[in-house]
Design an enzyme around this catalytic site. Structure first.
Site, PDB file in Angstrom:
ATOM      1  CD  GLU A   6      -1.456  -4.218   0.062  1.00 29.91           C
ATOM      2  OE1 GLU A   6      -2.095  -4.507   1.070  1.00 29.91           O
ATOM      3  OE2 GLU A   6      -1.125  -3.040  -0.232  1.00 29.91           O
ATOM      4  CD  GLU A  38       2.758  -1.903   2.283  1.00 30.16           C
ATOM      5  OE1 GLU A  38       1.910  -1.946   1.373  1.00 30.16           O
ATOM      6  OE2 GLU A  38       3.573  -2.816   2.508  1.00 30.16           O
TER       7      GLU A  38
END
Length: 260
Positions: free
Chosen positions: A111, A131
């Protein structure tokens, strides 16, 4: 020079190099590290003499392995106003930021790279948003930026399978600009930064704001009108560099940019 606990900051002329410095945990970040990086990026944004930033990771294994899971278990997720690594929610950053990805860029690390304007990767770099496999989701912008970068369907396959993407596949998909041997990674990132610094910083900031924000967020007809109202465009139009560029061209010399 300011001393930091979780990062290193080096300045080379107009280029700031920010190194995530927790190699013992693959540069995974926790609340204190994120807050420190938030301050580092704020100082970079406010410094008129610093025009481009490069973000990389310490050690020889990882750019950033994401949010430190032990910290999540102990204290939950703590993010400053600028987001993960101080950059994923910094939507007002008009200066160019380059990610020099060395090794793993997982979760928040991926990210962070996606929040940068240009990604240069070592040939052994790997990217993933894993995640969901630990009960979380990539809420620091990964679920939003990856589909915009490579298209919804291709992004969905990567997001939902949590699989790893190689540097070469990242280049083929379009989110990696260049892949180089690890020993050339910082050299290549500095080459790109130096090339950017040859142009007017005010014009670069205006170009980033229009191409990076308006082009992505607005329909073309509306973006065409709104670009004239963008703050970085307004700043470019009153910058002394607006006259310096044409003057240098007419005098057949290298421009002397003020950066303001």
């Amino acid at each position: 020079m300011t001393s930091y606990s979780y990062a290193k900051v080096d300045r080379h002329d107009h280029v700031t190099v920010i190194t995530l410095n927790r190699p013992e945990v693959l540069n995974a970040l926790h609340g204190p590290a994120n807050r420190e990086l938030d301050g580092i990026f704020r100082l970079f944004a406010e410094d008129p003499d610093q025009w481009v930033a490069i973000v990389t990771g310490a050690g020889d294994r990882a750019f950033c392995a994401g949010y430190a899971l032990k910290s999540v278990a102990d204290a939950g997720v703590e993010l400053p106003p600028g987001g993960f690594a101080g950059i994923t929610a910094r939507f007002d950053m008009v200066k160019p930021v380059i990610a020099a990805v060395n090794g793993f860029a997982f979760g928040g690390g991926f990210e962070t790279a996606l929040a940068c304007d240009i990604i240069v990767a070592s040939d052994d770099a790997q990217f993933a948003l894993p995640e969901p496999r630990v009960g979380l989701a990539a809420m620091a912008g990964g679920l939003l930026r990856l589909p915009r970068a490579i298209g919804e369907k291709r992004a969905m396959e990567i997001i939902l399978t949590c699989r790893r993407v190689s540097a070469e596949e990242g280049r083929a998909l379009g989110f990696v600009a260049d892949v180089v041997p690890r020993e050339r990674l910082m050299e290549r990132a500095m080459e790109i930064a130096a090339s950017i610094c040859q142009a007017s910083p005010a014009a670069i900031r205006a170009s980033k704001e229009v191409a990076g924000r308006l082009a992505a967020d607005e329909p073309l007809s509306r973006a065409y009108v709104l670009q004239n109202e963008a703050p970085a465009v307004a700043a470019m139009l009153v910058s002394p560099d607006l006259m310096e560029g044409p003057l240098a061209f007419s005098e057949k010399r290298t421009p002397r940019w003020s950066g303001r």
